[in-house]
Scaffold this active site. Structure first.
Site, PDB file in Angstrom:
ATOM      1  N   SER A  65      12.031  26.521  29.779  1.00  0.00           N
ATOM      2  CA  SER A  65      12.837  26.972  28.648  1.00  0.00           C
ATOM      3  C   SER A  65      13.169  25.862  27.648  1.00  0.00           C
ATOM      4  O   SER A  65      13.347  26.146  26.464  1.00  0.00           O
ATOM      5  CB  SER A  65      14.155  27.571  29.148  1.00  0.00           C
ATOM      6  OG  SER A  65      13.902  28.524  30.149  1.00  0.00           O
TER       7      SER A  65
ATOM      8  N   SER B 138       0.604  32.555  33.917  1.00  0.00           N
ATOM      9  CA  SER B 138       0.053  33.193  35.108  1.00  0.00           C
ATOM     10  C   SER B 138      -1.019  34.209  34.710  1.00  0.00           C
ATOM     11  O   SER B 138      -0.786  35.075  33.875  1.00  0.00           O
ATOM     12  CB  SER B 138       1.152  33.905  35.900  1.00  0.00           C
ATOM     13  OG  SER B 138       2.018  32.963  36.483  1.00  0.00           O
TER      14      SER B 138
ATOM     15  N   CYS C 271       7.510  35.807  40.462  1.00  0.00           N
ATOM     16  CA  CYS C 271       8.022  36.409  39.242  1.00  0.00           C
ATOM     17  C   CYS C 271       8.917  37.593  39.621  1.00  0.00           C
ATOM     18  O   CYS C 271       8.493  38.473  40.359  1.00  0.00           O
ATOM     19  CB  CYS C 271       6.851  36.860  38.377  1.00  0.00           C
ATOM     20  SG  CYS C 271       7.378  37.706  36.894  1.00  0.00           S
TER      21      CYS C 271
ATOM     22  N   ALA D 256      11.859  38.817  30.541  1.00  0.00           N
ATOM     23  CA  ALA D 256      10.992  39.692  31.314  1.00  0.00           C
ATOM     24  C   ALA D 256       9.743  39.897  30.479  1.00  0.00           C
ATOM     25  O   ALA D 256       9.612  40.871  29.754  1.00  0.00           O
ATOM     26  CB  ALA D 256      11.669  41.026  31.615  1.00  0.00           C
ATOM     27  N   MET D 257       8.875  38.902  30.542  1.00  0.00           N
ATOM     28  CA  MET D 257       7.630  38.998  29.778  1.00  0.00           C
ATOM     29  C   MET D 257       6.729  40.055  30.415  1.00  0.00           C
ATOM     30  O   MET D 257       6.019  40.775  29.720  1.00  0.00           O
ATOM     31  CB  MET D 257       6.888  37.659  29.787  1.00  0.00           C
ATOM     32  CG  MET D 257       7.719  36.447  29.380  1.00  0.00           C
ATOM     33  SD  MET D 257       8.433  36.566  27.739  1.00  0.00           S
ATOM     34  CE  MET D 257       6.967  36.419  26.740  1.00  0.00           C
TER      35      MET D 257
ATOM     36  N   ASN E   5      11.236  29.726  40.702  1.00  0.00           N
ATOM     37  CA  ASN E   5      11.002  30.666  39.615  1.00  0.00           C
ATOM     38  C   ASN E   5      12.375  31.173  39.162  1.00  0.00           C
ATOM     39  O   ASN E   5      13.397  30.750  39.688  1.00  0.00           O
ATOM     40  CB  ASN E   5      10.121  31.824  40.084  1.00  0.00           C
ATOM     41  CG  ASN E   5       9.288  32.398  38.926  1.00  0.00           C
ATOM     42  OD1 ASN E   5       9.813  32.636  37.844  1.00  0.00           O
ATOM     43  ND2 ASN E   5       8.013  32.611  39.157  1.00  0.00           N
TER      44      ASN E   5
HETATM   45  C1  LIG Z   1       9.310  33.099  28.931  1.00  0.00           C
HETATM   46  C2  LIG Z   1       9.057  32.701  30.332  1.00  0.00           C
HETATM   47  C3  LIG Z   1       7.847  33.066  30.938  1.00  0.00           C
HETATM   48  C4  LIG Z   1       7.574  32.707  32.249  1.00  0.00           C
HETATM   49  N1  LIG Z   1       6.388  33.058  32.804  1.00  0.00           N
HETATM   50  C5  LIG Z   1       6.073  32.640  34.065  1.00  0.00           C
HETATM   51  C6  LIG Z   1       4.807  32.916  34.630  1.00  0.00           C
HETATM   52  O1  LIG Z   1       3.942  33.512  34.007  1.00  0.00           O
HETATM   53  N2  LIG Z   1       4.566  32.484  35.889  1.00  0.00           N
HETATM   54  C7  LIG Z   1       5.487  31.776  36.614  1.00  0.00           C
HETATM   55  O2  LIG Z   1       5.193  31.394  37.749  1.00  0.00           O
HETATM   56  N3  LIG Z   1       6.685  31.500  36.100  1.00  0.00           N
HETATM   57  C8  LIG Z   1       7.009  31.904  34.838  1.00  0.00           C
HETATM   58  N4  LIG Z   1       8.239  31.595  34.297  1.00  0.00           N
HETATM   59  C9  LIG Z   1       9.178  30.805  35.088  1.00  0.00           C
HETATM   60  C10 LIG Z   1       9.129  29.336  34.678  1.00  0.00           C
HETATM   61  O3  LIG Z   1       7.875  28.771  34.972  1.00  0.00           O
HETATM   62  C11 LIG Z   1      10.217  28.537  35.410  1.00  0.00           C
HETATM   63  O4  LIG Z   1      10.023  28.655  36.802  1.00  0.00           O
HETATM   64  C12 LIG Z   1      11.614  29.023  35.073  1.00  0.00           C
HETATM   65  O5  LIG Z   1      11.703  29.383  33.716  1.00  0.00           O
HETATM   66  C13 LIG Z   1      12.691  27.979  35.357  1.00  0.00           C
HETATM   67  O6  LIG Z   1      12.469  26.823  34.604  1.00  0.00           O
HETATM   68  P1  LIG Z   1      13.268  26.494  33.231  1.00  0.00           P
HETATM   69  O7  LIG Z   1      14.700  26.658  33.535  1.00  0.00           O
HETATM   70  O8  LIG Z   1      12.849  25.103  32.902  1.00  0.00           O
HETATM   71  O9  LIG Z   1      12.787  27.494  32.229  1.00  0.00           O
HETATM   72  C14 LIG Z   1       8.525  31.969  32.983  1.00  0.00           C
HETATM   73  C15 LIG Z   1       9.739  31.607  32.380  1.00  0.00           C
HETATM   74  C16 LIG Z   1      10.015  31.961  31.082  1.00  0.00           C
HETATM   75  C17 LIG Z   1      11.314  31.553  30.485  1.00  0.00           C
END
Ligand SMILES: Cc1cc2nc3c(=O)[nH]c(=O)nc-3n(C[C@H](O)[C@H](O)[C@H](O)COP(=O)(O)O)c2cc1C
Ligand SMILES: Cc1cc2nc3c(=O)[nH]c(=O)nc-3n(C[C@H](O)[C@H](O)[C@H](O)COP(=O)(O)OP(=O)(O)OC[C@H]3O[C@@H](n4cnc5c(N)ncnc54)[C@H](O)[C@@H]3O)c2cc1C
Ligand SMILES: Cc1cc2nc3c(=O)[nH]c(=O)nc-3n(C[C@H](O)[C@H](O)[C@H](O)COP(=O)(O)OP(=O)(O)OC[C@H]3O[C@@H](n4cnc5c(N)ncnc54)[C@H](O)[C@@H]3O)c2cc1C
Ligand SMILES: Cc1cc2nc3c(=O)[nH]c(=O)nc-3n(C[C@H](O)[C@H](O)[C@H](O)COP(=O)(O)O)c2cc1C
Ligand code: FES
Ligand code: FES
Lengths: 300, 259, 300, 259
Positions: free
Chosen positions: C261, C42, C125, C66-67, C187
């Protein structure tokens, strides 16, 4: 010994609502296995058979269930509470539900003759149309029901909150305004599982509530936020199966913890967790659990 | 665990109301007496004993079982299991008594197979309404002597399994395994208790299961709070003394129902 | 080949936002490992270093992060998008965020010269004050921002939703009213972990978002509900690491799935998942993924 | 994994700015070159190589490292790891060259210990600003011949490690292991590439880590997209050809910073 809302708990672990709480005998067994207090199955005004099976399955992370509040009604359940009360010396908290304030009071009064030590208002079950979270997502309803029950009974009233809201603190504050003696957080998280072989939702009710390890981080955050905003104690619940898990909830702000899904392996989870808490407090030279309730808030 | 998608590869009509369904999935770790939760998608999920390592034997009694018995080869079911605790395994040279009523022979038959293979000494008493309703007689015959009782006398002795037991010296057995309608099991229990051998007996119980995995408490027994789905379904006779066994069970909503 | 909002995806797996999306090179690698499309980190109006570490940890169930939306700003990121676009032939979706509609448009226009194939609006987020879910919990704001971006750009606009609301369908409908071409759900789920040895919240930001297997059942339910209520496609995300997981989201109603992830072990998760979907469709004699999108709704 | 609570049981002041911290937890499965994420609670979490199976060696450079070097016996840290991929293990009879700059000797020293124990033939070139900043010289001496270079000539040769390399026949080594400031590593890389032996060399890289477990992408290298935290931190020289290595890295927000 832990005191929560005036109740003396034998230890900080409490049997969560809807788990092994359908019969007096099952609850007595949980006390013998170490529970410091027990909460009954949620009891309503009429007998209810609940949703059709499958009503609970284990996932790779946690469990999903939609029991649908099966219960024999307060009229039939009052004896089960009596049985527990006679057999054990820990608090017995009656979990109750209804469609409105009047029903809640009807159930509370109906169970009153068995002298439950407190009532826990289930305004948080995520899969019972017209009950539970349908009510518990609306601060005004929560406040009203809490106040009405509070006025009708003379034992502590705990209000069990749903995490399926934009801000659980709003609901917690409503309960506090309504006179709740404590809030219990959290009930299960709205969830669903689909059988990929057939496309069928697995639960008889199609969707249900997520419990177990998957939701502990969600519970920790809810408890943390509630602790910051409320003046009444918080009873933590969600994904506890080890003493470390329980300490995490306590550090977030819980005065005691309930254990649900983790009885799957053994009811002795209560003993293991409470012994573990005690050992931890000893090792860290804490006088008691009070020393660590909410300390995450001070660690900056 | 999620339900495993299981395909029916063969069916056997055991009696007019009972069919055995063999699956393409084999529960190799299952102990005789363990059960599975059988999900007829869109209908219901019900507990069924494994009557073979890869099969269940279903008696039509209501909605879900009617649906299941109507299934054919190629159809599929969702299966969770094996669940619960099975029977204590007999050992070579031990003397074993099986007492089965109707479809209650389903959990006992795999144990009879096991007894045959280890060479235990086996006697079986099989009861049924009539000769058509007898199930797995050959599997018990393979294991040893078989006494049959039927309500109408269409096969074996006319009467109940308990009648047969009264004629036997039950004290000579090391293990007694019992499954059938609760009223029958309770009669057997009383008989064995009178002779003080109920501690050698194991009973496979039925209660209404919701979760099937030991969490919800729907299947708990009075006054121990033992979970039939998790601590059972097999219980030793001593565990059932002064219990609800033979007296009442609970409906889906938790109300007591007389046996 | 899968078509979503007019974009031709090589297969139904998409790299999720914030995962391996900080550099063009990393995204190219994900495409080579099988991603059918990629979403960038993002990107916002100003450079942002994000929250302090620890910023992500693995829990017993899932991950918590929590980036804090670290990003170099659109001005510095536009080249990274250009690099991906030149190297690969799959859609590149730019995830963008801002504090209000004006900032969203500023970022979208700032990235426009690199020709992203779509924009994904991060209004979800859970741990970025003033951004993300702060906006995404308010239907009016979501509708306004969606419409403003929609009017300013001529590529599809996807809106990424937060599950941390009382009813995700309200927010999904707001996005649809605002002209969203698709919604992306979900998210991360608001969550927290505390170090029991010290009492410190583990994340530098104290709390964060839960991802991975723990949240898949929550994602399935959100997608199921959105499918029932919306007319625009839903892109599923949350806890996918196997083809079975992805099929579960698709059966709930997702037209494609994002993977986040699960790249932890190997970027080839994209190839494995998309091959698995293909095998499944073949075995079941389906012509394509369309045959199973949302079929859980018909299985009654 | 969550951070493991780790107590400091011993510290060694290696140089004026560098201290080694021994823990009550030993990472027995760790390979030389793997790292851990070290969480100074309330401050920050930073990557540190394991300089022993149960220790890290920390140079004070900023906020978090200042906090860590001020810790004493009995203090605790939260540790996640071991993470990443370590060095290729040398075998008996192989000829090994170590090239370390400053605290870059931390990941190489455990490998030198390993080389000593298997009896490999070792030559080490250790560079430092001055004699005070030399670390782990004895561990490399145990393993074989050691050449020291210092910027000010206070110990060994006055100059850089690359000066020493120019005097050596690097082609005689089976493995060349390199760690130090990137500018120094890059000079070594160029030197080896000129002689076409960079394929025998492994470099332990530093990039800004956020997640440390290979998810976020903060540490990715151009143009391969390899993650330093997960696919590295150790890379073969061939993997670094025509890469950002020696040219630029990324800040916490992802902007390029020249090396
Ligand atoms: C390290 C990390 C960074 C993320 N950064 C963003 C981001 O910048 N923008 C966003 O819309 N979602 C962000 N997410 C959310 C992911 O895109 C996704 O919606 C969420 O992790 C669930 O999917 P997963 O279980 O496959 O990880 C982030 C997730 C993780 C783990
Ligand atoms: C451990 C165990 C093993 C069993 N093994 C077998 C077997 O091998 N073969 C066989 O034919 N039957 C077996 N049963 C009984 C079988 O589960 C019921 O016959 C079946 O559930 C009836 O479902 P229905 O929908 O057809 O009937 P319904 O009309 O729904 O109910 C009829 C009766 O079946 C029982 N029942 C219904 N649902 C459940 C449930 N979820 N859990 C328990 N009982 C239920 C109740 O007593 C009910 O009154 C077993 C039961 C248990 C508890
Ligand atoms: C794989 C790896 C192994 C390392 N091993 C060692 C070691 O054994 N001994 C040692 O002394 N140092 C080691 N470092 C470097 C160490 O991580 C930094 O010195 C430390 O992070 C500085 O933190 P600070 O808060 O003190 O400094 P700051 O003032 O925050 O930053 C100073 C510089 O340190 C680096 N840095 C800061 N935070 C991070 C981070 N999260 N990830 C990576 N780099 C960061 C940046 O280059 C930054 O410019 C290693 C780095 C990596 C990537
Ligand atoms: C099978 C089952 C039944 C439940 N029934 C109730 C109930 O009747 N009333 C209630 O307030 N909560 C009920 N819950 C929620 C639990 O009390 C608890 O809040 C939740 O499961 C999270 O705790 P756990 O992770 O320890 O299980 C039930 C949970 C499960 C798993
Ligand atoms: S059926 Fe739930 S505990 Fe037995
Ligand atoms: S630091 Fe996150 S991928 Fe390397």
């Amino acid at each position: 010994m832990v005191n929560v809302t005036g109740l003396d708990l034998k230890n900080p672990t409490i049997l969560a609502a809807g788990i092994m709480g359908t019969t007096g005998a099952a609850m007595i067994r949980m006390v013998k296995a170490g529970a410091g207090a027990v909460v009954t199955k949620s009891i309503g005004p009429e007998p209810k058979i609940g949703h059709s099976n499958p009503s609970m399955i284990q996932l790779d992370c946690g469990y999903i269930n939609a029991m649908g509040l099966p219960n024999p009604s307060y009229a039939d359940f009052v004896d089960e509470i009596r049985i527990v009360k006679e057999a054990v010396d820990v608090p017995v908290i009656a979990s109750i539900f209804g469609g409105d304030a009047t029903e809640f009071v009807q159930v509370a009064e109906g169970l009153g003759s068995a002298d439950p030590d407190a009532f826990e208002l289930n305004v948080s079950c995520p899969h019972a149309d017209g009950y539970g979270a349908t009510i518990g997502s609306d601060p005004a309803l929560v406040e009203d029901i809490t106040r009405t029950v509070r006025d009708a009974v003379d034992v502590p009233v705990w209000v069990k909150l749903t995490p399926n809201v934009t801000d659980i603190v709003d609901i917690g504050k409503a309960a506090q305004r309504g006179g709740a003696d404590a809030v219990v957080a959290i009930n299960t998280v709205r969830a669903m599982a689909i059988d990929v072989a057939s496309g069928y939702p697995i639960l008889g009710n199609r969707f249900g509530g997520l419990s177990g390890a998957a939701i502990r981080p969600i519970a920790v955050k809810c408890i943390y936020d509630l602790y910051q905003a409320l003046d009444i104690p918080i009873i933590g619940v969600g994904g506890v199966s080890t003493w470390q898990d329980s300490v995490e909830l306590i550090m977030a702000g819980a005065s005691a913890v309930q254990i649900g899904s983790a009885v799957v392996d053994s009811p002795y989870v209560f003993r293991h967790v409470s012994n573990g808490i005690e050992r931890y407090l000893d090792e860290k030279d804490h006088a008691g659990i009070e020393d660590i309730i909410g300390i995450a808030h001070e660690m900056i | 665990m999620r339900p495993i998608d299981t395909r029916i590869i063969r069916t056997i009509q055991e009696t007019p109301s009972t069919r055995t369904f063999f699956f393409d999935v084999s529960f190799d770790d299952a102990q005789p007496g363990q059960f599975v939760m059988v999900w007829a998608r869109g209908v219901d999920e019900v507990p069924m004993t494994l009557s073979y390592i890869n099969a269940i034997t279903v008696q039509k009694v209501g909605d879900c079982t009617s649906h299941i018995v109507a299934l054919s080869e190629g159809d599929s079911l969702g299966i969770r299991g094996p669940l619960g605790n099975g029977f204590t395994m007999p050992e070579k040279d031990e003397r074993i008594l099986f007492v089965a009523g109707g479809v209650g022979s389903a959990p006992l038959a795999p144990l009879a197979d096991r007894a045959t293979s280890i060479g235990a000494s086996v006697v079986s008493v099989l009861g049924a309404r009539n000769s058509d309703e007898l199930i797995f007689e050959e599997r018990f015959s393979q294991a040893g002597e078989v006494y049959v009782t039927t309500d109408d006398g269409s096969s074996g002795r006319c009467g109940f399994v308990t009648d047969q037991l009264l004629d036997m010296d039950v004290a000579m057995f090391d293990h007694i395994y019992v499954c059938g309608p609760e009223i029958m099991m309770y009669k057997v229990f009383e008989n064995l208790r009178d002779k003080q051998v109920h501690g050698r007996a194991e009973f496979s119980l039925h209660r209404y299961f919701k979760c099937g995995i030991g969490v919800c408490g729907a299947c708990c027994m009075d006054p121990t709070g033992l979970r039939v789905c998790k601590d059972g379904p097999v219980f030793n006779g001593l565990q059932l003394e002064s219990s609800e066994f033979g007296k009442y069970k609970r409906s889906a909503c938790g109300q007591k129902i007389s046996i």
